[in-house]
Design a protein around this motif. Structure first.
Motif, PDB file in Angstrom:
ATOM      1  N   PHE A 183     -52.785 -85.667 -24.161  1.00  0.00           N
ATOM      2  CA  PHE A 183     -52.461 -84.286 -23.681  1.00  0.00           C
ATOM      3  C   PHE A 183     -53.337 -83.977 -22.322  1.00  0.00           C
ATOM      4  CE2 PHE A 183     -52.584 -84.546 -28.194  1.00  0.00           C
ATOM      5  CZ  PHE A 183     -51.253 -83.962 -28.641  1.00  0.00           C
ATOM      6  N   PRO A 184     -52.659 -83.030 -21.861  1.00  0.00           N
ATOM      7  CA  PRO A 184     -53.536 -82.729 -20.353  1.00  0.00           C
ATOM      8  C   PRO A 184     -54.838 -82.379 -20.685  1.00  0.00           C
ATOM      9  CG  PRO A 184     -51.685 -80.942 -20.731  1.00  0.00           C
ATOM     10  CD  PRO A 184     -51.522 -82.161 -21.734  1.00  0.00           C
ATOM     11  N   VAL A 185     -55.909 -82.413 -20.045  1.00  0.00           N
ATOM     12  CA  VAL A 185     -57.150 -82.099 -20.070  1.00  0.00           C
ATOM     13  C   VAL A 185     -57.125 -80.556 -19.555  1.00  0.00           C
ATOM     14  CG1 VAL A 185     -59.504 -82.592 -19.263  1.00  0.00           C
ATOM     15  CG2 VAL A 185     -58.216 -84.425 -19.370  1.00  0.00           C
ATOM     16  N   LEU A 186     -57.670 -79.818 -20.296  1.00  0.00           N
ATOM     17  CA  LEU A 186     -57.776 -78.327 -20.086  1.00  0.00           C
ATOM     18  C   LEU A 186     -59.427 -78.077 -19.756  1.00  0.00           C
ATOM     19  CD1 LEU A 186     -56.381 -77.040 -23.407  1.00  0.00           C
ATOM     20  CD2 LEU A 186     -55.443 -77.302 -21.058  1.00  0.00           C
ATOM     21  N   PRO A 187     -59.070 -76.993 -18.665  1.00  0.00           N
ATOM     22  CA  PRO A 187     -60.704 -76.703 -18.163  1.00  0.00           C
ATOM     23  C   PRO A 187     -61.386 -76.070 -19.218  1.00  0.00           C
ATOM     24  CG  PRO A 187     -58.979 -75.195 -17.419  1.00  0.00           C
ATOM     25  CD  PRO A 187     -58.392 -76.228 -18.189  1.00  0.00           C
ATOM     26  N   PRO A 188     -62.701 -76.059 -19.299  1.00  0.00           N
ATOM     27  CA  PRO A 188     -63.514 -75.239 -20.284  1.00  0.00           C
ATOM     28  C   PRO A 188     -63.116 -74.037 -20.347  1.00  0.00           C
ATOM     29  CG  PRO A 188     -64.959 -76.069 -18.360  1.00  0.00           C
ATOM     30  CD  PRO A 188     -63.394 -76.453 -18.188  1.00  0.00           C
ATOM     31  N   LEU A 189     -63.456 -73.384 -21.593  1.00  0.00           N
ATOM     32  CA  LEU A 189     -63.128 -72.034 -21.941  1.00  0.00           C
ATOM     33  C   LEU A 189     -64.237 -71.289 -22.026  1.00  0.00           C
ATOM     34  CD1 LEU A 189     -60.719 -70.145 -22.850  1.00  0.00           C
ATOM     35  CD2 LEU A 189     -61.387 -70.639 -25.129  1.00  0.00           C
TER      36      LEU A 189
END
Length: 76
Positions: free
Chosen positions: A12-18
Motif C-alpha cells: 500500500f502507498p505510504v501515507l503521511p502522518p495524521l
C-alpha cells in the motif's frame, strides 16, 4: 547465503502522518451520515418486504388469509 538488507516494497502507498487537526476534520464531520442512514433503512425495508412476499405466496398462508376473509364477509 546472502542476507537481504533492503526492505520489500510496501503493498500500500505510504501515507503521511495524521495530525489532530486533520483527524478532527475527517472524523468529526458527519456530512452524508443522514443519507447513509436513509440508505440502510431503505435496504432493511426492501429486505423485509421481500420476506413478506415470500411468506404471503405460500399456500398455507394464502389459505389462512382466504379463510379469514370468508369468515369476515359471512353474515350469520
Amino acid at each position: 547465503m546472502s542476507v537481504r538488507t533492503s526492505r520489500p516494497a510496501p503493498c500500500f502507498p505510504v501515507l503521511p502522518p495524521l495530525t489532530s487537526r486533520q483527524a478532527g476534520r475527517l472524523f468529526l464531520d458527519d456530512r452524508g451520515a443522514a443519507t447513509a442512514e436513509y440508505a440502510i433503512a431503505t435496504m432493511a425495508a426492501v429486505a423485509f418486504a421481500g420476506l413478506l412476499i415470500v411468506i404471503m405466496r405460500s399456500d398455507e398462508v394464502r389459505g389462512i388469509l382466504t379463510d379469514l376473509v370468508r369468515r369476515a364477509l359471512t353474515v350469520q
